[in-house]
Design an enzyme around this catalytic site. Structure first.
Site, PDB file in Angstrom:
ATOM      1  N   LYS A 148       0.860  -1.194   0.000  1.00  0.00           N
ATOM      2  CA  LYS A 148       0.000   0.000   0.000  1.00  0.00           C
ATOM      3  C   LYS A 148       0.892   1.239   0.000  1.00  0.00           C
ATOM      4  O   LYS A 148       1.785   1.370   0.854  1.00  0.00           O
ATOM      5  CB  LYS A 148      -0.832  -0.031   1.283  1.00  0.00           C
ATOM      6  CG  LYS A 148      -2.229   0.464   1.148  1.00  0.00           C
ATOM      7  CD  LYS A 148      -2.915   0.260   2.490  1.00  0.00           C
ATOM      8  CE  LYS A 148      -4.350   0.643   2.413  1.00  0.00           C
ATOM      9  NZ  LYS A 148      -4.949   0.714   3.745  1.00  0.00           N
TER      10      LYS A 148
HETATM   11  C1  E4P Z   1      -8.354   1.186   3.417  1.00  0.00           C
HETATM   12  O1  E4P Z   1      -7.473   0.512   2.917  1.00  0.00           O
HETATM   13  C2  E4P Z   1      -8.148   1.991   4.632  1.00  0.00           C
HETATM   14  O2  E4P Z   1      -7.505   1.231   5.623  1.00  0.00           O
HETATM   15  C3  E4P Z   1      -9.412   2.498   5.257  1.00  0.00           C
HETATM   16  O3  E4P Z   1     -10.552   2.189   4.556  1.00  0.00           O
HETATM   17  C4  E4P Z   1      -9.237   3.862   5.794  1.00  0.00           C
HETATM   18  O4  E4P Z   1     -10.435   4.488   6.037  1.00  0.00           O
HETATM   19  P1  E4P Z   1     -10.728   5.422   7.283  1.00  0.00           P
HETATM   20  O5  E4P Z   1      -9.412   5.776   7.928  1.00  0.00           O
HETATM   21  O6  E4P Z   1     -11.442   6.588   6.730  1.00  0.00           O
HETATM   22  O7  E4P Z   1     -11.589   4.586   8.179  1.00  0.00           O
END
Ligand code: E4P
Length: 216
Positions: free
Chosen positions: A83
Site C-alpha cells: 500500500k
Molecule cells: C483502506 O485501505 C483503509 O484502511 C481504510 O478504509 C481507511 O479508512 P478510514 O481511515 O477513513 O476509516
C-alpha cells in the site's frame, strides 16, 4: 464484488474469515497502532489467516526508500500487496514495483484524477476514500462512478478498491457502480447479514415449526 476486511485485529479476522465471505484484508498505520503489536510479526500472522491479498502500508516517502521497504514487506508472504500513498514519489515507486511484479494498492485516493495517475503507473488497486469524502459534504460514491468510467474508457486493469466505507449503503452503491472490491470494518460486515424482515420471517417459521406434530 470482493469484500476485504479493513482491520489489523487478529480476533476480528478470525471471526470474519470463518464466515467464508472474506476475500482479502487491508491494514493501515492507524489500525496497526491500535493493536499495540510489532508490525512485521503481526503482518505475518494476518497473511497466514487471510485467504487472499493483504495490503500492508509503506511509510517511506522517497521512491528508492519506498521500493526498498516494499521489497522487505513483500518477503513476509505471497499474498502481500504494498500500500502506497498517492504522492509523486509513491507513484514512481509503484511503476518500479509493477515492473518487479510486486502488487500495489495506491491509497488515500481522494480524486478521480489521482486514480487515473495510479492506473497509468500500473497499480494493482486504487483505494478511493469514500467515507472521508462524505464527511466533507461531498458524495463519495460519485468519485467511484467517475473512476469506473475513466478505467472503462481506457481499459485499465487497475482494480477499484472502495475504502473508508462506513455503512452497508456504501457496499451496495459500490457493487452497483461496478467496483471490484470494497473494504469494510467488521461491524459493517456484520450489518450486511441483517434485515429486520428476515428476523420476523425466521421467527415465524420457527414458531410454526414448533406446531408441526410428530416430527422425526
Ligand atoms: C483502506 O485501505 C483503509 O484502511 C481504510 O478504509 C481507511 O479508512 P478510514 O481511515 O477513513 O476509516
Amino acid at each position: 464484488m470482493k469484500l476485504f476486511l479493513d482491520t489489523a485485529d487478529l480476533d476480528q479476522m478470525r471471526e470474519a474469515c470463518r464466515w467464508g465471505i472474506v476475500d482479502g484484508a487491508t491494514t493501515n498505520p492507524t489500525l496497526v497502532s491500535k493493536t499495540g503489536r510489532e508490525p512485521r510479526e503481526l503482518y505475518a500472522e494476518i497473511c497466514r489467516l487471510v485467504p487472499g491479498p493483504v495490503s500492508l502500508e509503506c511509510m517511506a516517502t522517497e521512491a528508492d526508500a519506498i521500493v526498498a521497504e516494499a521489497q522487505q514487506l513483500a518477503t513476509i508472504a505471497e499474498n502481500v500487496v504494498i500500500k502506497i500513498p498517492i504522492i509523486p514519489e509513491g507513484l514512481i515507486a509503484v511503476k518500479r514495483l509493477t515492473a518487479l511484479r510486486i502488487q500495489t494498492n495506491v491509497t488515500v485516493v481522494c480524486s478521480p484524477l489521482q486514480a487515473l495517475l495510479a492506473a497509468k503507473c500500473g497499480a494493482t488497486y486504487v483505494s478511493p476514500f469514500v467515507g472521508r469524502w462524505d464527511a466533507m459534504g461531498q458524495v463519495g460514491m460519485e468519485m467511484i462512478r467517475q473512476i469506473k468510467t475513466i478505467f472503462d474508457n481506457y481499459g485499465f486493469a487497475t482494480q477499484i478498491l472502495v475504502a473508508s466505507a462506513r455503512h452497508p449503503l456504501h457496499v451496495l452503491e459500490a457493487a452497483l457502480a461496478g467496483a471490484h472490491v470494497t473494504t469494510i470494518p467488521l461491524e459493517v460486515m456484520k450489518q450486511l447479514y441483517q434485515h429486520p424482515m428476515s428476523d420476523v420471517i425466521i421467527e415465524q417459521f420457527v414458531n410454526d415449526w414448533a406446531k408441526v406434530p410428530a416430527k422425526g
